[in-house]
Design an enzyme around this catalytic site. Structure first.
Site, short mmCIF file in Angstrom:
data_model
loop_
_atom_site.label_atom_id
_atom_site.label_comp_id
_atom_site.label_asym_id
_atom_site.label_seq_id
_atom_site.Cartn_x
_atom_site.Cartn_y
_atom_site.Cartn_z
N SER A 133 15.01 36.96 53.04
CA SER A 133 14.71 36.65 51.65
C SER A 133 13.21 36.64 51.40
CB SER A 133 15.30 35.29 51.28
OG SER A 133 14.77 34.31 52.15
N GLU A 143 20.09 41.87 46.19
CA GLU A 143 18.83 42.61 46.06
C GLU A 143 18.79 43.67 47.16
OE1 GLU A 143 15.65 39.46 44.14
OE2 GLU A 143 16.13 39.21 46.25
N HIS A 190 19.81 41.75 50.46
CA HIS A 190 19.64 40.30 50.34
C HIS A 190 20.76 39.69 49.50
CE1 HIS A 190 17.36 36.67 48.56
NE2 HIS A 190 17.95 36.33 49.69
N ASN A 195 13.38 35.11 44.60
CA ASN A 195 12.60 34.08 45.31
C ASN A 195 11.15 34.04 44.85
OD1 ASN A 195 14.80 33.22 46.68
ND2 ASN A 195 14.22 34.05 48.66
#
Length: 581
Positions: free
Chosen positions: A106, A139, A127, A177
């Protein structure tokens, strides 16, 4: 995470080889998978026969050699670059040449992981978000050398899994993130500075922004050690933005073994390690009633000054809660408009079955309408909701100081101005607080109670007691720009604009990422268009001027759109075109 990804594939008819480093670790994975699928059956979300078929598709093995004939490998080990590089070098040796090697990292560089292999063009980031069986977003992270065929294959696979994918380049934090962790770190900083309690910070973001969890509870869920690693990596990889430098408290908590839910103690204390059930500890506040009773003054009659949407909503809220209300506007014409607006809103409540006709009539009977401040001479509390201009508010408070009786709490609903500046326009700054209602006031359950360094404990207790009587959650914070909600929300929105400006991703993909990856009710660009780009820019400028944090400087794209008159829904054009809606 590993068990969740295994479940996602096996649920969708794909055979899986689940690999661990040892037999005990493998057994833990088996138990996690069984627990998750059994819960799904118990909740009626999975048929027992489908669960059994799912388990038959999973082959468990110790050691990477078991992966010699698979088509795709997804690595989900701890976030340590050297560990991932060792595993990828080994996978490169074990797997067939055409096998796609994917990392679920991540925060780490997919490119740096890929160069540990002789096939960096076959390496990609996939991800998933936690919990993987539930969260819709994936992702897909391509490096500069990932082959287009590999990207296309992975995108098709995501569709087969029923996931929504956003494809992006390899950059620290990717989309979700990169936007989420700056906000989480900022919230930890607020808590570390004793600006507000953990409960009030979390309640403010849940009730003020409609988020599924407060930031500190979310940190406990993610794991403070994981959060620290992600922030530290993003800080080092992402241009050393100070807002990603982990707050010192985070490192101290990790060192002390306070890792969140998994260790049973983080920002909150849990029933046992791994449990989601929060139990009281030494920092748990007393029941509101006990705190509120401590020095709160009796309030029966309330004055509301102003004639806008906010003032109208606040009048309605107080009248419905049983208070006598004196509405003061500039001129009887404005009073008539406010009266009409309050009546319309109360009538809507009756039509929708949320308010009895008798209660509507009683509420209206409690309101008196005036065009002169002198009628506030006998009220116990004044709430000011006039235009957001300091000179106007200061002049008003100077007048209230002369008119109101001693001991009256004077409250301002400002969302961006310093409350202390307003308080010092009076000779009684100890009686001045901020009561920041959210729009629309009758609906939104949150009020930020803002105390200045001159506010007395009695005035704060009175404000909290009033919030409780109104059926609102009052969160107490200091007199800093943005208070809790805006100070945490707007830098996140500004970061999203910077991400768009850098052409890293599209507005649609960024909105998808935050809604599907983080459970936000609206994506950042949807929210900016609703709030108004001019309002957002003004708040962001205030935050930047007070905190002087380089990362808070308003995004140039936001400034350009405001200059061009693209202010969002109200002008039918903002980040999106609303003219056809």
């Amino acid at each position: 995470m590993g068990a969740g990804i295994v479940e996602v594939f096996a649920r969708n008819g794909i055979d899986v080889v689940a690999v661990e480093i040892s037999e005990p670790a493998l057994e833990r994975g088996r138990v996690t998978l069984a627990g998750s699928t059994d819960r799904a059956v118990a909740k009626g979300k999975l048929a027992a026969a489908d669960r059994d078929a799912l388990h038959e598709r999973v082959h468990f093995a110790v050691g990477l050699d078991a992966l010699h004939s698979v088509d795709l490998v997804i690595e989900a080990v701890p976030e340590h670059l050297d560990l991932k590089q060792r595993i990828f070098a080994e996978l490169d040796r074990v797997c067939r040449p055409e096998t796609i090697l994917a990392t679920n990292t991540s925060s780490l560089s997919v490119t740096e992981i890929s160069v540990a292999t002789s096939r960096p063009n076959q390496v990609i980031g996939i991800h998933f978000f936690n919990p993987a069986p539930v969260m819709k977003l994936v992702e897909v992270v391509r490096t500069v050398v990932t082959s287009p065929e590999v990207v296309a294959d992975v995108e098709a696979l995501c569709a087969r899994l029923g996931k929504v994918d956003v494809t992006i380049n390899d950059r620290a934090g990717f989309i979700a993130n990169a936007l989420l962790f700056g906000y989480l770190n900022h919230a930890v900083g607020m808590f570390e500075a004793h600006y507000a309690t953990r409960e009030d910070i979390d309640a403010a973001m849940k009730l003020g922004c409609g988020l599924p969890m407060g930031p500190l509870a979310l940190m406990d869920l993610i794991g403070l050690d994981t959060a620290y690693e992600i922030l530290d990596t993003m800080y080092r990889r992402g241009g050393r933005d100070r807002r990603h430098a982990p707050v010192p408290l985070l490192k101290q908590m990790v060192t002390a073994g306070l890792l969140g839910r998994k260790s049973g103690r983080g920002f909150y204390t849990y029933e046992r390690p791994g449990s989601p059930v929060v139990v009281p500890d030494e920092a748990t506040p007393l029941a509101t009633e006990a705190v509120v009773a401590d020095g709160a003054r009796a309030i029966t009659k309330v004055g509301v000054v102003g004639s806008g949407t906010m003032a109208t909503g606040i009048i309605e809220v107080f009248a419905k809660a049983g208070y006598e209300v004196v509405s003061v506007t500039r001129g009887m014409e404005k009073s008539a408009k406010v009266c009409e607006a309050v009546k319309t809103s109360l009538n809507k409540g009756v039509v929708r079955g949320k308010l009895a006709e008798a209660d509507r009539d009683a509420a209206l009977g409690r309101i008196s309408w005036s065009a002169t401040l002198d009628h506030l001479a006998d009220v116990d509390l004044v709430v000011e909701a006039v235009v957001e201009e300091l000179s106007v508010k200061k002049a008003l408070f100077a007048s209230l100081d002369e008119i109101c009786k001693p001991g009256v709490v004077l409250a301002t609903t400002t969302s961006s101005l310093p409350v202390i500046d307003v308080a010092m326009a009076t000779h009684r700054p100890a009686d001045v607080v901020g009561l920041h209602f959210f729009n629309p006031a009758p609906v939104m359950p949150l009020v930020e109670v803002v105390r200045t360094i001159r506010t007395s404990p009695e005035a704060t207790a009175t404000a909290r007691a009033v919030c409780a009587t109104l059926g609102k959650t009052g969160v107490v914070c200091g007199d800093r720009s943005g208070f809790i909600v805006n100070a945490l929300l707007f830098p996140y929105l500004n970061d999203a604009v910077k991400m768009l400006e850098a052409s890293y991703s599209t507005a649609d993909d960024i909105d998808h990422a935050m809604k599907l990856g983080c459970g936000y009710p609206m994506g950042p660009f949807e929210l900016l268009d609703v709030v108004g780009l001019d309002v957002s820019l003004a708040i962001q400028r205030e935050l930047y001027l007070e905190l002087r944090e380089p990362g808070f400087a308003p995004a140039p794209l936001l400034e350009h759109l405001v200059t061009a008159g693209y202010l969002g829904r109200k002008t039918r054009r903002g980040f999106r075109d609303h003219s056809h809606r």
